[in-house]
Structures are given as C-alpha cells and as structure tokens.
Enzyme design. Structure first.
Site, PDB file in Angstrom:
ATOM      1  N   ASP A  44       0.823  -1.209   0.000  1.00  0.00           N
ATOM      2  CA  ASP A  44       0.000   0.000   0.000  1.00  0.00           C
ATOM      3  C   ASP A  44       0.860   1.263   0.000  1.00  0.00           C
ATOM      4  O   ASP A  44       0.696   2.147   0.856  1.00  0.00           O
ATOM      5  CB  ASP A  44      -0.939   0.027   1.211  1.00  0.00           C
ATOM      6  N   GLU A 290     -11.124  -0.217  -2.516  1.00  0.00           N
ATOM      7  CA  GLU A 290     -10.370   0.338  -1.393  1.00  0.00           C
ATOM      8  C   GLU A 290      -9.156   1.082  -1.937  1.00  0.00           C
ATOM      9  O   GLU A 290      -8.957   1.185  -3.144  1.00  0.00           O
ATOM     10  CB  GLU A 290      -9.932  -0.784  -0.444  1.00  0.00           C
TER      11      GLU A 290
END
Length: 939
Positions: A44, A290
């Site tokens: 991420d 997301e």
C-alpha cells in the site's frame, strides 16, 4: 524468406548500404546490458516528495517505508513514534493519548474526546495485535502547520477502525499522535458513540439514529470502514481526505488546513452520503473497492481505487475515474459513476466494466522473468519534473503458478491521452526524460519509424483470478499505410506534432501515446505504445528500437561459422543463426558459391584441394546494419571423406523422395505413399529447400484421426532384429509442436512414436509403456524450428545404465534423456527399467513405418528428407559418419543408387546434369553442374 524479400525491396527502391549506419560488434555488446534494481516490499505505498533532499518517500502498511531519488532504487528506513519525551515509543503506546484536546466549531473552541485509538480497536477482541493493524498511511506537508502530517489507519474487527493524525517536524519522524480524524464501528453498546467525536458532529444524542443500526450489507449503501486515507490539497488550496474500504464505499471529508483534522463547520447530508462520514464518492452496497487516491492532473481530479482482494488469487486491480471537482461526481470514460446503484461483483471472471482498468495480470512481457498480478493500492504524484508517476505494489506469478504472496513496489509513468484519460507506461519507469509537455508538443517518430511488428497486451476486464489467469502478448503489425494486421486488425494513426496515437482494432478505438521507453531488466530501448478505450480497456504494445534490436541480436547470437573453420558438410547459415527480433533480417554471401553457396551448401565432388571461402554475414534492422566476414576452409573431396567405412552397413531402406515413385533407393520395389486421414491435407513433395539435395516431403498438421502422413513399407517386418534397429532422418520443424508425430508404427493395439520434443513413446495397450522426454517432464529444445536437423534413434534388445535400449542422437550428438516407464505394474525412471524386446518385436511385426502418424495426438507440420532404416544398432562413429555423408551436396556413396561413374556416363555428349545425375535443360547462373564428365560452374 524475408531475407530475399528485403533484397528485392532494396533493389526496387534504390536503397543502398550507404544510407545505413554500421553497428560494430563492440558497440552492440556495449548497448545490450542487463539491469537490476534495488527493490523493497512496501504494501500500500503512498508517495510524497521532500524538496530539500529531493527524495520521494513511500509509506506503507505495517510501518514499511522507503525512499528514492530516482524512482527506481529504494532504500529502507523506519520513522519512529513519539510519546512525550520518548522519541522511540512502541506501537502499543503510540496511539493511546492524543495531544490535541480542543478544536473549533462555529468559531468556538470545544472539547475533543480523548480517543484511545488502540483501545478502541481491541475493546472486544481479546487476541488483537496492534502490530499487524497499522494500515495504509498517507503523509503530506501542511504549510500552515509547518508539519509533516501522517494520516494512519488503525484497523480493528467489525469496522472498529479509526484514522488518526500524527505530525513531525521531519519527514522521517518521530511522529506524534495528535487526534482522531474519523472513527467507524460505533454503536449504542460496547463501542459507544459517546467515546468518539460523533456528538461533536451530529449534536448531543441519547441514542444513535437508526441508519447506524446495520453497518453494511449488499442491500443498503452502508457505512464505511475507516481505513486507507488519502489527503490532498485541491487547486484552491482546500484540504481534503478520501477514505474507506468495501463496506459503504469511499467517502470524502473536508479538513481544517490549520489543524489537519476534520473541519467541524462543514456539514453533509444523508442524500450525499452521511452527516458524520461525509460525502460518498465511490462504491456502496459492499462492492469491492479500497485504497482510494486522488491526484489533480491536467485539468481533472483522478480517483484511483483497487477492486478485488489483495492476495495473489484475489483479483486485485486498479480502476480510475475522474471529475472536475475534488468531491466528484467521479465517472469513467463510459460516463459510468464510481458510486454503484446496487450490489455488483466488480472483479474476477465476470467483472463488470466500470472504471478505467490501468492494467491486469500479465506475463511474458519483454524480458520479464515472471508475471505481475494483483497490482494495486497505488498512489500517484504529479511531480515537480513535469512527469506523473504511478506507484503500486504487485504480487507475482510464474508459469508453474506457484503460491507466492511476496510483493514489491513498482513505478510506471502516467500520461494523458488526447481525451484526457490516463494511460500507464508499458514498462517500469527506467529514467525516461519524456515530460507531460512533450506529449502535447513533440512528435517522437515518423510514420515509417512507428510501422513494424509489435507485441500487444490487452488488459481485459474479466480475469479468472482463482486460476491465476494472466494475459500474454500477441503479435500485430502496424503498417506504414495505416492498417493493422495480425492478431488484431484495423487501422492506426498519429496526431502530427504530438505523441498521440489512435488504434482502431477489432471494433474498439484506443487513444494513447507513442514514445521511446527503456525495457525492464535491460537497457534496451523500445518504441512503446500505451492506450485506452473509452470503455476502459487498456492496451500496451512495443517493438524494439532498431538499433537496440540489432544490438541484442549481435550480443546473443550463435554464429554457425568462425575463422579458419574446416568445412566438410553443409552449414545451415540461416537455420543455425536464429533471428531474435521481428525487424531484423539476415543475408549471407559467399566468395565462392561453387564450393560453399550463399546458404552454406557444401560441394565436395571434384574439389581437388582445400579451398578458402569467405562467408559474410550482414544483419539489417531499420537504418542500422552489422557485418562480419569469416574465412573458412572447404576441405577437398579426399580430405572430407570420412574414414568410417561401415556407416551404410545394415541399411535396408533409404528414401530421398527424389523420384516420381518415391522408391526405396535400396529396393525400388518398395514405394512410399502420400496419404491422409479424414479432412487432413495430404503431404506434398517439392524441391524448395535450398540446403537439401533434391526433394523433401512436407507433412501438414493434423489432429488425431486427421493425420497427414507418409506410409512406407516396413523393411524391418519379419526380421529377428537380434542386432537391434536404427531409424534416421532429416527434419525441419515449422513450429514448436511437442506432441504430434514425426514417425510411428502400430500393430495390434501397440504403438511406437517420436515427436518434435524427441519424445519417444511406446505403449502395448496392456499397461506396459515407456515415455522418453515426455513434454510434461522436459522440453528438450533440441530440434530448432526452421532449421534442418538430423535425428538418429537406435533400438537395442539389451540395456544397461549407459547404453542399449533406446539411444537418441541429434546432428551426431548423443542426447541426455528423461525416462518414465511401467513394466508389469512396476514403475521406474531409469533407462534400464524397461524390456526393450517389446519395442523391437513391434518393429519387426508392423507392416508399415509412418511419417507423421502413430502418436495419440496427430501429425506435425514438418519437412522430412533422407529417411533411412537399418537392421542393426549404429554406434557413435557410424552416426557421425552418416550425418556427415548425408549433410552435403551429394552422398556419393553406396546408398545413392547413382555412382559417380554413372553420373559421368549420363552427362556426356554435352548433356548437362545436376550433381545427382538429373538432366538439366536450363542451368541457372552460379549453379554447379556436370558436363562431359567434369564439374562446371555456370556464369
């Protein structure tokens, strides 16, 4: 052959070598190098630029962090936590006590609850571990606060998550907990809303509104899980935070520029999202989505999201929407909203088309050694250098589809096409200097320079992620006349004065850019194309830059000759020197084609002395060429003779396919027949192969039961084969078919066969079998498509670990083989684990020997020549002698059926014959012939 085509084209257009630039061997070898990078695993990754150090920093989940100055090589670092005077606090203590206790609302300072972020997530989870739950931070410089602000997700079960703000004077920390920004998972019970800032937003309440009673399901829009923050300034200087994951979707809040926290004076409605959580800009109904990231690029705010699950088989992929406003509405090129109207499975084999898909799983692209997959949770930066970079993590997959959850960071440059949609570079960022301004103001190539053969990847929406599906490149040709041929057909064009290119292929129009890019893992340059359709499907294409394609060829090629090499048989100048690029052509020339011709055919008959011949290779790619000459020695007829005198002993059949009846030269009463099964195309015989003597037979591909084959009377039928047997032939494969038959035999349910993988199989139909070089066990790569190879296979009734049984030779060299067999229920993997009497008995009882038939799969697309059968086992010296004698302009031995004196008698009285004694009415220039008992060269 494309070599001849290029020669003719050059003559017709007046092209000359003087118009080309020479690339020397030393220059070529310096151009091609492999390149490695210093990689890091940051899940991420969120990117931020620090101008003083000129470093790009990425912050990821679980405190994974790294920095770089070139966006290619990353250095790991760790930023500590600060609690009071402790500048290296633990994860357990870092998020307990917020430093900020008051905020402003309506111009009045009010109390902010002392929110313990760690305790909130662990309150009803006895096994909770904070160390695995610090997710997806985003770091930004706040010029008002003069602080580096880190927005961190503290994740918990059942939506008991929060996004908190930590600040530091230095980008590398230490970071100190300031306050929560937004909290999820509150209720009227154990996670009471009274412990949060909900009442500061909604007002004092005795109980929550009913909309919070059901957090999410697939029948309501739902509420968010408060993770994955993205904080950014809009073009007016206003500070925003987008966040959320699956559940109720992606929401956005306005922040206070002075505190970095929520702006408590901004209100939101239920209709646009939720009064506490803000405005919904994507997702809803528990659809996947997301890792939201918003970046302003060239007039638009772009919303990036990751659909699917993050693991190797999760189908993770990046989708893109855009808007003129920071808080939306966000739509894709098909005007589909990022907010879903109902539940939909938006990833996987039945994925819906919503959001531009930047890329998907892919493999065998350029020089990559393993495929990428599950790319996602990206960040983007419109950098100070007038370039835009996409940073994401990716997992990998090899051809064996091994389970592998390892991941690394990758960076690709992003461009806007002429419609303002983003396209990602086909390869990683490798230091390219092209800028966003260049795209709109410069044209990198002419139409002729763009034209060529390309590898094309289509990043389609549906993907069978559970079975690790990966798209692989197909071949297309962009022609100079603006047409597209190959696996996709259509048209293409460029916008003059720009990098913009349009591809209209297979009823879809793709808008993109074309530019020069360095390929991954090397310093090789390519002409690269990246484009996207309005429907959101991205395509990548590339061809090697001609200079670098030529460099790669010269660096990696294996030359068939060298200086001072003795030549005593044919040298396959073209087949032994494969071309690795689609644009490169090869031309060989000989200084004495009467001795060794331009294709490497060797003419020893009548050659009285060893003769030097200069063979010159010339490679051409675009406007570049490489050339080198080799002086070889063609041995005289006497010196070229093999001392082995037994190589023809025991030969029962020799099929040259040169006479109309296709007769066995040693027994003309035995004739081969060209046959087919079902709808197959029958074999043909012609003399088009320049390195063979006379005719060859061409078998066509055919499935099982539809074979294209040659039936030969089996000369071994009825023999006891006490001394074994040998089958030898020349073969030129068209493709890399591993399964279909080169030859075979069959009788009473038993079969023996050989395929292009040197796969020799025997099965007696009763459980006894042997598989040598089964394609699922090994891919031998010994028979090169497009090249003539001589295969000799011997069969012996006796066997030990090193000899006997079955032995395979290619071009006179013994091969190393892989065995698997079963004999009377006992399995083995060694040469001596089988009873080869079973095979010899089949060979002695079959009526026919088949070329192109006998396997379980069908016939291969191949050419065959000089098929020979023996009733004995040839030894290595015999095989080497046989290979030499058959791989030359004439055998001139006892098996040809045409002795030299017969040839001379036939060619008296001014009759002209070729070297096989066939009468020639119109001899060609440069050809070698016999007239009045002497060899002549026609000039």
């Amino acid at each position: 052959m494309k070599q001849l085509y290029i020669l003719l084209l050059a003559l017709l257009t007046g092209t000359s070598a003087s118009a080309q630039t020479e690339l020397t061997t030393s220059e070529a070898k310096s151009l091609y190098k492999t390149v490695s990078k210093k990689r890091q695993s940051v899940h991420d990754p969120s990117v931020v630029y620090e101008p003083n150090s000129k470093r790009y920093y990425i912050f990821g989940s679980h405190r994974a962090q790294a920095y770089t100055t070139d966006l290619q090589n990353w250095t790991w670092f760790t930023s500590p936590w600060k609690v009071g005077n402790n500048n290296n606090a633990s994860n357990e203590n870092a998020f307990v006590t917020p430093k900020v206790t008051k905020v402003k609302k309506g111009g009045v300072e009010v109390d902010l609850p002392a929110f313990n972020a760690k305790e909130w997530t662990a309150r009803t989870d006895a096994s909770y571990d904070i160390n695995g739950n610090m997710w997806a931070p985003d770091v930004i410089w706040n010029p008002v606060m003069q602080k580096w602000c880190q927005y961190l997700s503290v994740n918990g079960d059942k939506w008991h998550s929060s996004i908190i703000l930590l600040t530091s004077d230095n980008i590398e920390g230490p970071y100190e907990y300031q306050a929560p920004v937004v909290i999820s998972g509150f209720d009227n019970g154990s996670h009471s809303f009274k412990d949060t800032d909900v009442e500061l937003v909604l007002g004092t309440m005795t109980t929550l509104p009913s909309r919070y009673n059901t957090w999410v399901n697939t029948f309501i829009l739902g509420m968010p899980n408060n993770i994955d923050p993205c904080v950014f300034y809009d073009e007016e200087g206003k500070l925003w935070m987008a966040y959320g994951s699956w559940s109720g979707g992606i929401f956005i809040l306005e922040l206070d520029e002075e505190t970095g926290l929520r702006d408590y004076d901004v209100t939101y409605s239920v209709a646009s999202g939720d009064p506490y959580f803000g405005k919904r800009i994507a997702g809803g109904y528990y659809v996947s989505g997301e890792g939201a990231y918003i970046e302003y690029i060239g007039g638009y705010y772009y919303l990036f999201m990751s659909y699917g699950f993050l693991d190797q088989k999760g189908g993770y992929e990046m989708r893109v929407f855009r808007s003129k406003k920071p808080d939306g509405p966000y739509t894709d090129g098909g005007t589909r909203s990022a907010v879903f109207p109902s539940y939909s499975l938006n990833y996987g084999p039945n994925a819906t088309a919503r959001g531009e898909k930047l890329m998907g799983p892919y493999s065998h692209w350029g020089y990559m050694s393993q495929g990428e997959r599950s790319q996602g949770h990206n960040s983007v930066i419109a950098a100070p250098d007038d370039r835009t970079y996409l940073i994401y993590h990716t997992r990998f997959c090899n051809d064996n589809k091994d389970v592998n959850e390892g991941h690394q960071v990758r960076v690709h440059q992003l461009f806007q096409n002429k419609n303002g949609w983003l396209v990602a570079s086909p390869f990683e960022y490798n230091g390219e200097t092209i800028t966003n301004t260049d795209i709109t103001t410069k044209q990198p190539f002419t139409t002729d320079e763009i034209a060529g053969t390309y590898q094309l990847l289509v990043h389609k929406y549906p993907n069978d992620h559970n079975n690790l599906e990966q798209v692989e490149p197909v071949t297309i040709v962009l022609k100079a006349d603006g047409t597209v041929t190959g696996s996709k057909t259509g048209t293409w064009s460029i916008d003059e004065g720009t990098h913009y290119i349009t591809l209209n292929m297979s009823n879809s129009i793709y808008y993109g850019v074309v530019y020069e890019e360095t390929m991954d893992y090397t310093n090789m340059h390519a002409v690269a194309i990246t484009a996207v359709s309005n429907g959101g499907v991205s395509v990548w294409a590339y061809k090697l830059h001609p200079k670098y394609e030529l460099a790669y060829q010269v660096k990696t090629q294996k030359l068939p000759v060298s200086n001072n090499k003795n030549i005593k048989q044919n040298v396959d100048l073209y087949g032994s020197m494969p071309l690795y690029g689609d644009q490169t052509t090869l031309e060989w020339t000989s200084s004495n084609p009467a001795v060794i011709n331009n294709y490497g055919k060797y003419y020893p008959l009548g050659l009285a002395e060893d003769t030097e011949v200069t063979l010159t290779a010339r490679l051409i790619c675009g406007n570049y060429f490489w050339q080198e000459a080799f002086v070889v020695k063609a041995l005289s007829e006497a010196n070229a003779k093999n001392n082995n005198t037994t190589w023809a002993d025991g030969m029962l059949a020799h099929y040259e396919f040169d006479d109309a009846e296709l007769a066995n030269k040693l027994n003309p009463s035995e004739k081969a027949l060209l046959k087919k099964n079902g709808t197959a195309i029958a074999p043909t015989v012609d003399d088009t192969e320049l390195l063979r003597n006379g005719n060859t037979v061409h078998l066509n591909f055919g499935a099982n039961g539809k074979e294209s084959y040659v039936a030969i009377p089996n000369p071994l039928n009825g023999k006891d084969l006490a001394n074994g047997a040998t089958i030898s032939f020349f073969v030129k494969r068209t493709d890399d078919n591993l399964w279909d038959a080169l030859f075979g035999m069959e009788n009473n349910g038993q079969r023996l066969y050989m395929t292009g993988n040197l796969y020799v199989g025997f099965n007696n139909g009763s459980g006894n079998y042997v598989d040598i070089n089964h394609p699922e066990t090994v891919k031998t790569g010994k028979l090169t498509p497009g090249k003539w190879d001589m295969v000799t296979i011997t069969f012996s009734r006796t066997v030990n670990s090193s000899s006997g049984g079955i032995t395979i030779y290619v071009n006179g060299n013994k091969t190393t083989d892989k065995y698997k067999e079963s004999l009377n229920g006992k399995e083995a993997t060694t040469k001596q684990g089988f009873d080869y009497n079973l095979i010899l008995d089949l060979m002695a009882s079959s009526d026919e020997l088949w070329l192109g038939k006998g396997s379980f799969w069908g016939s291969a697309d191949v050419r065959l020549d000089d098929v020979m059968v023996y009733d004995r086992v040839l030894n290595l010296l015999d095989v080497m002698a046989l290979q030499q004698m058959t791989d030359r302009s004439n055998m001139n031995g006892k098996t040809t059926g045409i002795e030299e004196n017969v040839i001379i008698e036939k060619c008296k009285n001014d009759i002209i014959c070729d070297l096989q004694g066939r009468r020639i009415e119109n001899p060609r220039r440069g050809g070698l012939y016999i007239r009045n008992g002497k060899k002549i060269l026609v000039r």
